[in-house]
Design a protein around this motif. Structure first.
Motif, PDB file in Angstrom:
ATOM      1  N   VAL A 687       0.832  -1.203   0.000  1.00 16.26           N
ATOM      2  CA  VAL A 687       0.000   0.000   0.000  1.00 16.26           C
ATOM      3  C   VAL A 687       0.865   1.250   0.000  1.00 16.26           C
ATOM      4  O   VAL A 687       0.617   2.208  -0.754  1.00 16.26           O
ATOM      5  CB  VAL A 687      -0.951  -0.005   1.221  1.00 16.26           C
ATOM      6  CG1 VAL A 687      -1.630   1.343   1.387  1.00 16.26           C
ATOM      7  CG2 VAL A 687      -1.987  -1.105   1.081  1.00 16.26           C
ATOM      8  N   ARG A 688       1.913   1.237   0.835  1.00 17.65           N
ATOM      9  CA  ARG A 688       2.795   2.414   0.911  1.00 17.65           C
ATOM     10  C   ARG A 688       3.554   2.623  -0.399  1.00 17.65           C
ATOM     11  O   ARG A 688       3.722   3.758  -0.853  1.00 17.65           O
ATOM     12  CB  ARG A 688       3.794   2.223   2.062  1.00 17.65           C
ATOM     13  CG  ARG A 688       4.542   3.491   2.443  1.00 17.65           C
ATOM     14  CD  ARG A 688       3.625   4.470   3.134  1.00 17.65           C
ATOM     15  NE  ARG A 688       4.288   5.744   3.362  1.00 17.65           N
ATOM     16  CZ  ARG A 688       4.241   6.769   2.531  1.00 17.65           C
ATOM     17  NH1 ARG A 688       3.582   6.676   1.398  1.00 17.65           N
ATOM     18  NH2 ARG A 688       4.838   7.904   2.824  1.00 17.65           N
ATOM     19  N   ASP A 689       3.999   1.540  -1.023  1.00 24.79           N
ATOM     20  CA  ASP A 689       4.699   1.653  -2.308  1.00 24.79           C
ATOM     21  C   ASP A 689       3.772   2.195  -3.389  1.00 24.79           C
ATOM     22  O   ASP A 689       4.162   3.070  -4.182  1.00 24.79           O
ATOM     23  CB  ASP A 689       5.242   0.290  -2.731  1.00 24.79           C
ATOM     24  CG  ASP A 689       6.412  -0.167  -1.882  1.00 24.79           C
ATOM     25  OD1 ASP A 689       7.138   0.703  -1.370  1.00 24.79           O
ATOM     26  OD2 ASP A 689       6.598  -1.385  -1.731  1.00 24.79           O
ATOM     27  N   THR A 690       2.556   1.675  -3.425  1.00 24.34           N
ATOM     28  CA  THR A 690       1.595   2.130  -4.434  1.00 24.34           C
ATOM     29  C   THR A 690       1.268   3.598  -4.256  1.00 24.34           C
ATOM     30  O   THR A 690       1.208   4.367  -5.235  1.00 24.34           O
ATOM     31  CB  THR A 690       0.306   1.290  -4.348  1.00 24.34           C
ATOM     32  OG1 THR A 690       0.625  -0.098  -4.477  1.00 24.34           O
ATOM     33  CG2 THR A 690      -0.674   1.686  -5.438  1.00 24.34           C
ATOM     34  N   LEU A 691       1.068   3.996  -3.021  1.00 23.71           N
ATOM     35  CA  LEU A 691       0.765   5.397  -2.744  1.00 23.71           C
ATOM     36  C   LEU A 691       1.932   6.301  -3.130  1.00 23.71           C
ATOM     37  O   LEU A 691       1.731   7.382  -3.703  1.00 23.71           O
ATOM     38  CB  LEU A 691       0.420   5.562  -1.256  1.00 23.71           C
ATOM     39  CG  LEU A 691       0.053   6.976  -0.788  1.00 23.71           C
ATOM     40  CD1 LEU A 691      -1.204   7.452  -1.497  1.00 23.71           C
ATOM     41  CD2 LEU A 691      -0.146   7.000   0.732  1.00 23.71           C
ATOM     42  N   GLU A 692       3.143   5.874  -2.848  1.00 27.79           N
ATOM     43  CA  GLU A 692       4.301   6.707  -3.179  1.00 27.79           C
ATOM     44  C   GLU A 692       4.511   6.815  -4.686  1.00 27.79           C
ATOM     45  O   GLU A 692       4.887   7.880  -5.193  1.00 27.79           O
ATOM     46  CB  GLU A 692       5.556   6.144  -2.507  1.00 27.79           C
ATOM     47  CG  GLU A 692       6.771   7.045  -2.672  1.00 27.79           C
ATOM     48  CD  GLU A 692       7.886   6.687  -1.725  1.00 27.79           C
ATOM     49  OE1 GLU A 692       8.075   7.409  -0.725  1.00 27.79           O
ATOM     50  OE2 GLU A 692       8.554   5.671  -1.976  1.00 27.79           O
ATOM     51  N   ARG A 693       4.274   5.728  -5.412  1.00 32.34           N
ATOM     52  CA  ARG A 693       4.401   5.805  -6.869  1.00 32.34           C
ATOM     53  C   ARG A 693       3.384   6.770  -7.463  1.00 32.34           C
ATOM     54  O   ARG A 693       3.664   7.432  -8.472  1.00 32.34           O
ATOM     55  CB  ARG A 693       4.228   4.415  -7.475  1.00 32.34           C
ATOM     56  CG  ARG A 693       5.462   3.537  -7.360  1.00 32.34           C
ATOM     57  CD  ARG A 693       5.356   2.314  -8.255  1.00 32.34           C
ATOM     58  NE  ARG A 693       4.283   1.421  -7.823  1.00 32.34           N
ATOM     59  CZ  ARG A 693       4.460   0.408  -6.993  1.00 32.34           C
ATOM     60  NH1 ARG A 693       5.672   0.155  -6.485  1.00 32.34           N
ATOM     61  NH2 ARG A 693       3.451  -0.367  -6.660  1.00 32.34           N
ATOM     62  N   ALA A 694       2.214   6.865  -6.823  1.00 34.15           N
ATOM     63  CA  ALA A 694       1.181   7.768  -7.330  1.00 34.15           C
ATOM     64  C   ALA A 694       1.457   9.222  -6.966  1.00 34.15           C
ATOM     65  O   ALA A 694       1.190  10.133  -7.758  1.00 34.15           O
ATOM     66  CB  ALA A 694      -0.187   7.341  -6.799  1.00 34.15           C
ATOM     67  N   THR A 695       1.987   9.446  -5.773  1.00 29.51           N
ATOM     68  CA  THR A 695       2.200  10.823  -5.297  1.00 29.51           C
ATOM     69  C   THR A 695       3.578  11.376  -5.628  1.00 29.51           C
ATOM     70  O   THR A 695       3.763  12.588  -5.690  1.00 29.51           O
ATOM     71  CB  THR A 695       1.978  10.889  -3.776  1.00 29.51           C
ATOM     72  OG1 THR A 695       2.874   9.974  -3.127  1.00 29.51           O
ATOM     73  CG2 THR A 695       0.537  10.525  -3.426  1.00 29.51           C
ATOM     74  N   ASN A 696       4.555  10.486  -5.828  1.00 26.38           N
ATOM     75  CA  ASN A 696       5.919  10.944  -6.098  1.00 26.38           C
ATOM     76  C   ASN A 696       6.544  10.071  -7.183  1.00 26.38           C
ATOM     77  O   ASN A 696       7.497   9.328  -6.935  1.00 26.38           O
ATOM     78  CB  ASN A 696       6.741  10.879  -4.807  1.00 26.38           C
ATOM     79  CG  ASN A 696       8.068  11.611  -4.919  1.00 26.38           C
ATOM     80  OD1 ASN A 696       8.345  12.280  -5.925  1.00 26.38           O
ATOM     81  ND2 ASN A 696       8.904  11.484  -3.903  1.00 26.38           N
ATOM     82  N   PRO A 697       6.019  10.165  -8.398  1.00 21.42           N
ATOM     83  CA  PRO A 697       6.498   9.259  -9.458  1.00 21.42           C
ATOM     84  C   PRO A 697       7.923   9.545  -9.907  1.00 21.42           C
ATOM     85  O   PRO A 697       8.554   8.686 -10.526  1.00 21.42           O
ATOM     86  CB  PRO A 697       5.498   9.506 -10.596  1.00 21.42           C
ATOM     87  CG  PRO A 697       4.986  10.889 -10.356  1.00 21.42           C
ATOM     88  CD  PRO A 697       4.960  11.069  -8.876  1.00 21.42           C
ATOM     89  N   ASN A 698       8.434  10.721  -9.624  1.00 21.20           N
ATOM     90  CA  ASN A 698       9.771  11.099 -10.094  1.00 21.20           C
ATOM     91  C   ASN A 698      10.866  10.858  -9.054  1.00 21.20           C
ATOM     92  O   ASN A 698      11.983  11.358  -9.213  1.00 21.20           O
ATOM     93  CB  ASN A 698       9.779  12.578 -10.499  1.00 21.20           C
ATOM     94  CG  ASN A 698       8.830  12.859 -11.642  1.00 21.20           C
ATOM     95  OD1 ASN A 698       8.710  12.053 -12.570  1.00 21.20           O
ATOM     96  ND2 ASN A 698       8.133  14.003 -11.578  1.00 21.20           N
ATOM     97  N   LEU A 699      10.545  10.123  -7.998  1.00 18.39           N
ATOM     98  CA  LEU A 699      11.552   9.865  -6.969  1.00 18.39           C
ATOM     99  C   LEU A 699      12.708   9.043  -7.547  1.00 18.39           C
ATOM    100  O   LEU A 699      12.501   7.964  -8.110  1.00 18.39           O
ATOM    101  CB  LEU A 699      10.920   9.101  -5.803  1.00 18.39           C
ATOM    102  CG  LEU A 699      11.884   8.621  -4.713  1.00 18.39           C
ATOM    103  CD1 LEU A 699      12.535   9.795  -4.005  1.00 18.39           C
ATOM    104  CD2 LEU A 699      11.153   7.725  -3.709  1.00 18.39           C
ATOM    105  N   ASN A 700      13.905   9.564  -7.426  1.00 21.68           N
ATOM    106  CA  ASN A 700      15.110   8.850  -7.867  1.00 21.68           C
ATOM    107  C   ASN A 700      15.656   8.093  -6.666  1.00 21.68           C
ATOM    108  O   ASN A 700      16.439   8.618  -5.877  1.00 21.68           O
ATOM    109  CB  ASN A 700      16.142   9.835  -8.412  1.00 21.68           C
ATOM    110  CG  ASN A 700      17.314   9.128  -9.084  1.00 21.68           C
ATOM    111  OD1 ASN A 700      17.601   7.966  -8.793  1.00 21.68           O
ATOM    112  ND2 ASN A 700      17.992   9.836  -9.977  1.00 21.68           N
ATOM    113  N   LEU A 701      15.224   6.856  -6.537  1.00 20.99           N
ATOM    114  CA  LEU A 701      15.561   6.084  -5.352  1.00 20.99           C
ATOM    115  C   LEU A 701      17.048   5.761  -5.281  1.00 20.99           C
ATOM    116  O   LEU A 701      17.642   5.727  -4.197  1.00 20.99           O
ATOM    117  CB  LEU A 701      14.735   4.801  -5.322  1.00 20.99           C
ATOM    118  CG  LEU A 701      14.647   4.065  -3.975  1.00 20.99           C
ATOM    119  CD1 LEU A 701      14.094   4.976  -2.899  1.00 20.99           C
ATOM    120  CD2 LEU A 701      13.775   2.822  -4.114  1.00 20.99           C
TER     121      LEU A 701
END
Length: 746
Positions: A687-701
């Protein structure tokens, strides 16, 4: 034997001492010159700046606004005003759950105290058994305890009934707190923005490979076994020697700054020092030139050691921090067995970067079992031999003991005020002095055991300290303090007789533990908020070492919650309260004062002062719960032992049931809640991963994690990075040196 007047005298003395500390704190915290001592957390957050002052020079040091002195105790209301969600954001979950332990103490003991004084105190006081025994010396405190009830009396039914009420109420509060803390932990982990430890796993005992280096071997293994989730890794270097050089250089730099500041204040005289240990002996030389040369030598040695660590393959230890593309991938790896051999490729959730204890990562995994066995033996001997000085002190810290050792003081001791002082204060102070150095010893032992995070070191040290307090302070003080010759009997008797021996002695030691609570729980907590040592250290550093605002920030010593020493101490008060609730209820109000005062003080410190070294998400709570259960079971067994000497055989079956129910409750809570503290639910991770991909798609991990787990001595330096697999690469076949060599051999 201390009587009620002695206890009142001691309570008045400690209350005055506590009030004096609070008054001193209330005045010192208002002075501009002390602002960084009493509010360092706000400075570290960048929210608070040095107080402004008028043109009068004195206002730079002294608060001239006399209206502020009227509200000296306003800090208490301010400490209670911040709501818990805001406090978690401000100080972290570890700190908030820690102060909830004090709040839990109030929830448990306030109702228990009211019931005990309403039911048990009248039952004990009106029994009158002590008055019917000829030539028996007793005090009003004994008349308030279970000792005043004659053997075989039906009044003991009240104590058994209340012990059931106390137990069920305590278990209810413990259950609610466990449930609340588990929910807070999961919410905290789910609500936090990305942290390096969310995506990272600590891998230990990496097997050697003749064809590949450690970094190549790690990359190959995780590319093959976690092809869709592996992102990057960081091998661990044995940089302990380099870290020691860096620490030594920092110390010398402080001395150089001190002498430079001294020279600037008096340019006519160059400062000098001796070249020996701490400047105490040796040839006298120019201090500035000496430390400049020494720092230059250390710089050269540090550069050579840094180059050696980076270039030497033997400096890489079989440990790595492996990062994944998602929380889900990291959780799966941390919570599963990687190979058919359960002794290699061992994975666990990585501690956050601040929490890593780098010195122990270089310890070979095969040594850990041996180290922990040796430290277990060392702890046994430490506990055993510590009973000897405690026995001596507890026996001497009495009127008879002092008169026997120092007979010439007998006229002075017989003065009523001096006698009250000795009986009411001296035993607690003597025990406190013995315990000051103990947490340091236990922390060293935990480090030798090889734990790899500061939080695990704290938890391990706390377990040792709790055991020490239980055996030496509680049992040792009861047995040896009652009579020295009972110690030999206690050590030689059967296990079934131990509860009887201790149970009989418990009412006799109520006054000792009351004085100990006042020493450690009242005055010591007030001294904690006064922060006398950090105050002196800051002004010394500010005078001799500070040149810039950055230096002044570094001179602050905010400290933090010392979980390894303070949590076992809380557990000791829980134990005392639970044990004496049905035996000598007079002790309970002193426990309530301790929990109330501590809750306010530590809430203030967490808001304004402490800056925690790490955040574990309240991972320590299962240990807190377990020690509370241990305290409950001990209290039930001791009450059982005491009743067995009171001709109350018909009550034995009822009392035997209590520890069985308590242990069952512990097993239930362990199965219900403990997994939340040792595992991360895959559903929550997804759930946390899905939410982060939706809210911060440009995160350079990859960029975010690229230096998260680099040893601190390499931060900002040139450290060769491992090859990072791009997320877009489709890994159909992993090329390794081993494959190349096999192809070449064909």
């Amino acid at each position: 034997m201390a009587n009620l007047e002695d206890i009142i005298y001691s309570a008045a003395t400690y209350l005055l001492t506590t009030f004096a500390f609070l008054l001193a704190f209330a005045i010192l915290r208002l002075q501009p010159i002390n602002d960084r001592v009493y509010f360092p957390k706000w400075y570290l957050k960048g929210i608070r700046a040095s107080p402004t002052h008028s043109r009068a020079i004195i206002s730079k040091f002294v608060n001239m606004d006399f209206k502020t002195y009227i509200r000296l105790l306003s800090w208490m209301l301010a400490a209670l005003r911040m709501p818990e969600p805001e406090l978690i954001d401000h100080a972290g979950l570890d700190s908030v759950v820690y102060i909830r332990i004090y709040l839990m103490g109030l929830k448990i003991f306030v109702p228990i105290t009211l019931l005990a004084f309403a039911v048990l105190v009248p039952v004990n006081w009106t029994a009158g058994a002590l008055e019917q025994i000829k030539d028996l010396t007793f005090s009003d405190i004994d008349k308030l305890s279970i000792s005043n009830i004659p053997p075989g009396s039906r009044r003991f039914w009240a104590h058994v009934a209340m012990s059931y009420v106390f137990t069920f109420w305590t278990l209810y509060v413990i259950y609610k707190e466990y449930k609340t803390t588990a929910i807070l932990r999961l919410q905290f982990l789910a609500s936090e923005s990305h942290r390096p430890d969310h995506f990272t796993v600590l891998v230990r005992n990496i097997p050697p490979d003749p064809d590949e280096s450690v970094t190549e071997h790690v990359e190959h293994f995780f590319c093959v076994n976690h092809p869709d989730h592996y992102l990057t890794h960081q091998v661990v270097y044995n940089a302990n020697k380099l870290a020691n050089l860096v620490a030594k250089k920092k110390s010398l730099q402080n001395w150089l700054t001190y002498y430079q500041n001294k020279y600037e204040r008096n340019p006519l005289s160059r400062p000098t020092t001796k070249t020996g240990f701490w400047g105490l002996w040796g040839t006298r030389v120019d201090a500035i030139d000496f430390y400049t040369v020494e720092i230059g030598k250390l710089n050269e040695e540090e550069d050579k050691e840094r180059e050696r660590v980076i270039s030497d393959p033997n400096a890489i230890v079989p440990v790595a921090f492996v990062s994944f593309k998602s929380r889900w991938g990291a959780a799966v790896c941390a919570q599963t067995q990687q190979t058919s051999n359960p002794t290699i490729w061992l994975t666990e959730r990585a501690p956050e970067p601040r929490d890593v204890y780098w010195d122990n990562l270089a310890i070979p995994y095969v040594e850990l079992t041996i180290r922990r066995l040796l430290m277990a033996l060392g702890l046994f001997f430490l506990i055993f031999f510590f009973m000897i000085p405690i026995a001596i002190v507890q026996s001497m810290a009495s009127i008879q003991g002092i008169e026997k050792v120092l007979p010439f003081l007998k006229p002075l001791i017989e003065i009523e005020s001096v006698k009250s002082l000795i009986q009411g204060i001296l035993p607690g102070i003597a025990l406190k002095i013995f315990l000051i150095v103990l947490p340091i010893i236990l922390m060293i032992m935990s480090k030798i055991e090889g734990f790899t995070s500061l939080s695990s070191l704290d938890r391990r040290s706390a377990a040792k300290y709790h055991l020490f307090l239980l055996v030496n302070v509680f049992v040792g003080s009861i047995i040896t303090g009652t009579a020295m010759d009972q110690l030999k009997t206690f050590l030689n008797q059967s296990a079934t007789e131990i509860p009887k021996t201790i149970g009989v002695s418990i009412p006799l030691k109520a006054t000792f533990f009351i004085t100990y609570i006042m020493v450690d729980g009242w005055a010591a907590i007030a001294a904690e908020i006064l922060r006398l040592v950090p105050l002196i250290k800051f002004h010394l550093k500010n005078t001799f070492l500070v040149k810039t605002e950055q230096d002044r920030d570094q001179a602050m010593d905010p400290g933090g919650v010392d979980f390894a020493a303070s949590e076992p101490r809380i557990q000791f008060y829980f134990l005392l309260g639970i044990v004496y609730a049905a035996v000598t209820p007079l002790l309970l109000p002193f426990i309530i004062v301790f929990f109330s005062f501590s809750y306010v003080v530590f809430r203030h410190q967490i808001i304004n002062v402490y800056n925690q070294k790490y955040e574990s998400g309240a991972a320590f709570w299962p240990d807190v719960h377990q020690r509370l259960i241990i305290g409950l079971v001990i209290s039930q067994l001791l009450l059982l032992g005491l009743m067995s000497t009171k001709d109350a055989e018909e009550l034995m079956p009822l009392l035997v049931t209590l520890p069985i129910l308590t242990i069952w409750f512990h097993v239930f809570c362990k199965g219900r809640f403990e997994s939340a503290f040792v595992k991360f639910p895959l559903q929550d991770a997804m759930v946390r991963d899905t939410l982060e991909r939706a809210t911060n798609p440009n995160l350079n991990l990859k960029l975010y994690l690229h230096d998260a787990y680099v040893h601190p001595v390499f931060k900002g330096g040139e450290l060769e990075r491992t090859h990072i697999i791009n997320e877009e690469e489709a890994i159909m076949l992993v090329t390794t040196r081993r494959n190349a060599q096999k192809s070449h051999s064909k």
